[in-house]
Each structure stands twice: as C-alpha cells, then as structure tokens.
Design a protein around this motif. Sequence first.
Motif, PDB file in Angstrom:
ATOM      1  N   ALA A   1     -16.241   2.772  67.184  1.00  0.00           N
ATOM      2  CA  ALA A   1     -15.781   3.667  68.248  1.00  0.00           C
ATOM      3  C   ALA A   1     -16.942   4.160  69.100  1.00  0.00           C
ATOM      4  CB  ALA A   1     -15.029   4.848  67.637  1.00  0.00           C
TER       5      ALA A   1
ATOM      6  N   THR B   1     -10.820  -3.155  75.807  1.00  0.00           N
ATOM      7  CA  THR B   1      -9.564  -3.011  75.074  1.00  0.00           C
ATOM      8  C   THR B   1      -9.797  -3.310  73.600  1.00  0.00           C
ATOM      9  OG1 THR B   1      -8.347  -3.765  77.026  1.00  0.00           O
ATOM     10  CG2 THR B   1      -7.135  -3.718  74.954  1.00  0.00           C
ATOM     11  N   VAL B   2      -9.180  -2.509  72.747  1.00  0.00           N
ATOM     12  CA  VAL B   2      -9.245  -2.706  71.305  1.00  0.00           C
ATOM     13  C   VAL B   2      -7.935  -3.295  70.831  1.00  0.00           C
ATOM     14  CG1 VAL B   2      -9.517  -1.578  69.067  1.00  0.00           C
ATOM     15  CG2 VAL B   2     -10.808  -0.742  71.047  1.00  0.00           C
TER      16      VAL B   2
ATOM     17  N   LEU C   1      -5.779  -4.477  67.370  1.00  0.00           N
ATOM     18  CA  LEU C   1      -5.737  -4.320  65.917  1.00  0.00           C
ATOM     19  C   LEU C   1      -4.735  -5.295  65.317  1.00  0.00           C
ATOM     20  CD1 LEU C   1      -5.672  -0.422  65.690  1.00  0.00           C
ATOM     21  CD2 LEU C   1      -7.664  -1.935  65.616  1.00  0.00           C
TER      22      LEU C   1
ATOM     23  N   PHE D   1      -8.634   1.588  60.701  1.00  0.00           N
ATOM     24  CA  PHE D   1      -7.891   1.705  61.951  1.00  0.00           C
ATOM     25  C   PHE D   1      -7.819   3.161  62.419  1.00  0.00           C
ATOM     26  CE2 PHE D   1      -5.171  -2.333  61.004  1.00  0.00           C
ATOM     27  CZ  PHE D   1      -6.301  -3.126  61.170  1.00  0.00           C
ATOM     28  N   ASN D   2      -7.558   4.071  61.483  1.00  0.00           N
ATOM     29  CA  ASN D   2      -7.414   5.481  61.855  1.00  0.00           C
ATOM     30  C   ASN D   2      -8.741   6.071  62.333  1.00  0.00           C
ATOM     31  OD1 ASN D   2      -4.676   5.556  61.253  1.00  0.00           O
ATOM     32  ND2 ASN D   2      -5.004   6.184  59.126  1.00  0.00           N
TER      33      ASN D   2
ATOM     34  N   THR E   1      -9.387   4.495  65.926  1.00  0.00           N
ATOM     35  CA  THR E   1      -8.520   4.944  67.025  1.00  0.00           C
ATOM     36  C   THR E   1      -8.628   6.449  67.268  1.00  0.00           C
ATOM     37  OG1 THR E   1      -6.640   5.089  65.494  1.00  0.00           O
ATOM     38  CG2 THR E   1      -6.907   3.033  66.716  1.00  0.00           C
ATOM     39  N   ASN E   2      -8.800   7.227  66.210  1.00  0.00           N
ATOM     40  CA  ASN E   2      -8.895   8.680  66.384  1.00  0.00           C
ATOM     41  C   ASN E   2     -10.212   9.124  67.007  1.00  0.00           C
ATOM     42  OD1 ASN E   2      -6.355   9.025  65.241  1.00  0.00           O
ATOM     43  ND2 ASN E   2      -7.155   9.389  63.180  1.00  0.00           N
TER      44      ASN E   2
ATOM     45  N   LEU F   1     -11.788   7.275  69.516  1.00  0.00           N
ATOM     46  CA  LEU F   1     -11.981   6.691  70.841  1.00  0.00           C
ATOM     47  C   LEU F   1     -11.798   7.738  71.933  1.00  0.00           C
ATOM     48  CD1 LEU F   1     -10.046   3.316  70.399  1.00  0.00           C
ATOM     49  CD2 LEU F   1     -12.533   3.629  70.488  1.00  0.00           C
TER      50      LEU F   1
ATOM     51  N   ARG G   1      -7.927   1.538  75.999  1.00  0.00           N
ATOM     52  CA  ARG G   1      -6.635   0.972  75.626  1.00  0.00           C
ATOM     53  C   ARG G   1      -6.696   0.367  74.228  1.00  0.00           C
ATOM     54  NH1 ARG G   1      -1.763  -1.321  76.779  1.00  0.00           N
ATOM     55  NH2 ARG G   1      -1.494  -3.567  76.408  1.00  0.00           N
ATOM     56  N   VAL G   2      -5.678   0.679  73.418  1.00  0.00           N
ATOM     57  CA  VAL G   2      -5.551   0.118  72.073  1.00  0.00           C
ATOM     58  C   VAL G   2      -4.208  -0.594  71.984  1.00  0.00           C
ATOM     59  CG1 VAL G   2      -5.466   0.588  69.606  1.00  0.00           C
ATOM     60  CG2 VAL G   2      -6.953   1.972  71.082  1.00  0.00           C
TER      61      VAL G   2
ATOM     62  N   ASP H   1      -1.763  -2.650  69.274  1.00  0.00           N
ATOM     63  CA  ASP H   1      -1.436  -3.124  67.931  1.00  0.00           C
ATOM     64  C   ASP H   1      -0.687  -4.442  68.024  1.00  0.00           C
ATOM     65  OD1 ASP H   1      -2.506  -0.774  67.003  1.00  0.00           O
ATOM     66  OD2 ASP H   1      -0.587   0.216  66.659  1.00  0.00           O
TER      67      ASP H   1
END
Length: 421
Positions: free
Chosen positions: A337, A348-349, A351, A376-377, A380-381, A383, A388-389, A391
């Motif tokens: 991150a 862009t990420v 997952l 993952f948490n 994403t938490n 960023l 943009r993420v 899934d």
Amino acid sequence: RTVTGVQTCALPILMARIAVFGTLDSKGVEHLFVAEQIRLLGHQPVLIDAGTLSEPTVIPDISREAALAAAGLDLSAVLSQRDRGACVSAMAAAAGVFLPILCEQHNLVAVISLGGSSGTAIASAGMRALPIGFPRLIVSTMAGGNIAHYVGTQDITMMPAVVDVSGLNRISRVVLSRAAGAICGMVSVKPCSGVDRPVIVASMFGNTTGCINAAVPLLEQAGYEVLVFHANGTGGRTMESLIESGLVSGVLDITTTELADELVGGVLSAGPDRGRAAARCGVPTIVTPGCLDMVNFGPPETIPQRYSGRNFYVHNPQVTLMRTTAEECRQLGLMLAERINASTGPITVLLPLRGISVISAAGGPFHDAEADATLFNALTNSLRPGVRVRDVDSGINSPEFAGACVEELLKNLRLVGAGRS
C-alpha cells in the motif's frame, strides 16, 4: 531472414574499435595478448589502463591519468586512499564515470577486460554504466561463483578464466584467444529488433506463469510489446531500472513476491526500492499481490534454523518455498500500500480472491484463507482515496483474472493518453 517474425541481421562491422580495459600494472601482458588477438581478427584494440598499484607493464593507448581526466577526475584523488582496497574502490567508482565518456569520445563499440576480484570489480563498475546491448565481456576468476554484484541489471558476459589471470600458458592462451573471438563476434553482428511498439513490462514467477501467458497475447493484440521479468531479485531490479529509464509505457506487476523475500529474509529480494519506480515516474500500473504467499530459500538444508516448523514446499531441488504467516501478510499489505499510495500516475489493484499463486488455491499446500484475508484487508484499508481496487472471483492464473488485469491496464494507459492529447 526472420525468426518468429523478427528480422535478424548478420552485417560485419569492419575495423571496430574495441576497448581492452583493465589493470595494466598487474595484468598488462595478458591484456596485450588479447589486444593482439583482436587485431589479428581484423579489429582495432584500444588499451585502457585502470591500474592503481604501480606503473603499467605495457604501454596503454589511454593512460589511467587520461581516463580519469576525461571525466574531470584526478589520479591523485584515487591513489591517496589509505590502502589497496580503498584505491580499487575509488578506481571502480571512477570507472563508472569515465568509461562511458571514453567509449563516446573514441568511438569504442565494445569492451573486454580480464582480472581477479579487484580487476573484475573495476571493470564491471565501468561496464554497468554502459547501455543494455553494448557488447561487454569479462574474463574473470570470479565467474564460477555468484556474479550478481558484478553484473547488476546489465547484459555483461562473464567468462571463467579457469586458471588465474597470471601470465600466459597453455590454458590461458586458449581461454583468452576464445574471449577475443567472442568480443569480436559480438561486434560483428548488428542486431535488428523489428518494429518498435510501446513497451509494457510484466513480472512473472513459476506460480504466476498462467496469468502472464494469458495476458501477453491480449496486450500484443492491443499494439504493445511486452517484456517479462522473472521476479527473482535480479529480474525485479532490472524491471525497476528499465521503468526509471523512461522507455516503459505501462507496468503489469502481477508478481510482487520479491517484497516477501525483502521482509522475511529470503534469497530473492529485489531490495527496498522494488515497486517504487513506476510510482515515481507516473507510469500506468496494475498491481496484484501475486506470490506474496511465499518466501524463497535454497535447498532445505540451507534454510535458517529460526524457521523450523514453518510450512515449506519444495519447488525444485534448488528452491524451497516457505508460506508467509498472517502477520507477515499484514506487513506485506502495508508495504504494498505504501508503494501504491506514492504513485503519481493511474494505478489499479486487482485481488484474485481464489488464490494468489498456483499453490495457494483451495486444496493447495499453501492455501491459508486467514493469511490471504489479512493481506487483502491490510492492503485495501491502507490505500489512499482514489486508488481503484477490483476484486476478481477467481485464481491469479485464470483467464478471467488475466483479462481483468489487461482491461484495467488499457484503461489506465488511455487515461494517460487522454491527458497528453
């Protein structure tokens, strides 16, 4: 003629000027022998001295004083160091400055050098400063071991000296004659690369090969040339340096596993700057946590004792993988991150919810739903807003995930194109 659609050329370059570069105080006779072989093969050798111990034993075409002066350096500053090792280190640092200058000033199209550890350190430092594709060859006593710190991210050819570079004998004459022939062969071929297209760089591992193999044709169909780098430390550093050079239009960073080796102490770390070049340069990028489930070690007997009891997988006789824990995954999420948040371009990420490697999918030896969720948490938490993420409900090697990565990268490339138009 063509090979897989790429035109190849074999056009002889007559009378090429080839640098014979090295420590002519300790290896003068050997370098002179190579120069004579190059001359017999129809090219013009240029002897360049980089010695630090005493006067050269043969007459150079470019003295050490002249070499240093070409870069605005002074020999006394090099020789004033406290001891031999310091002098060698100073000359190596200087070689990275003056060798490219000399090659340009004297129209030198290739470099060959001979040496032990000190001579190789000096020669390789100078050669690393030359561009990819420039013919470079070192005959070295160090070529049988780990040469990563000599070669770096460059295409330098290392040839084992077999015997020490100390005089001429029945073995050294053969080796040095072949080395002269090799460097002459390099300059005798003009490579042709085909039609230039915008470049995408991609990171791959054995456990993400399926994703890259599916993504590359899609990007080629969109008009891009894709350069794939093995995420083995050297590959990651090379990819980062190419991004920094400004030659790269987009980054498909599918395999960020080198961060796990950097964090945990594996053998394939690409260093602390892995993942930062695209962010600094604003290059459109796709990032995935590919293979962050694994840390790389050598054969089982080489694994540090402190990791006893961990989950291991023997990838091949030379590579043993260790599963990252939930806590390590949390830290990896934060590391990833931090690099993503620094990006100045569209990023862009993606997952892959059903596995970040072949062996982390359900039923695989590295399947650990808790560790993956933690990764993952944490990612994403952490960023920043605006990243943009996406899934994707599949494994990292599925055609669906590869297609999603390509789709998002092309979107990011169009954003940059629209901004420039």
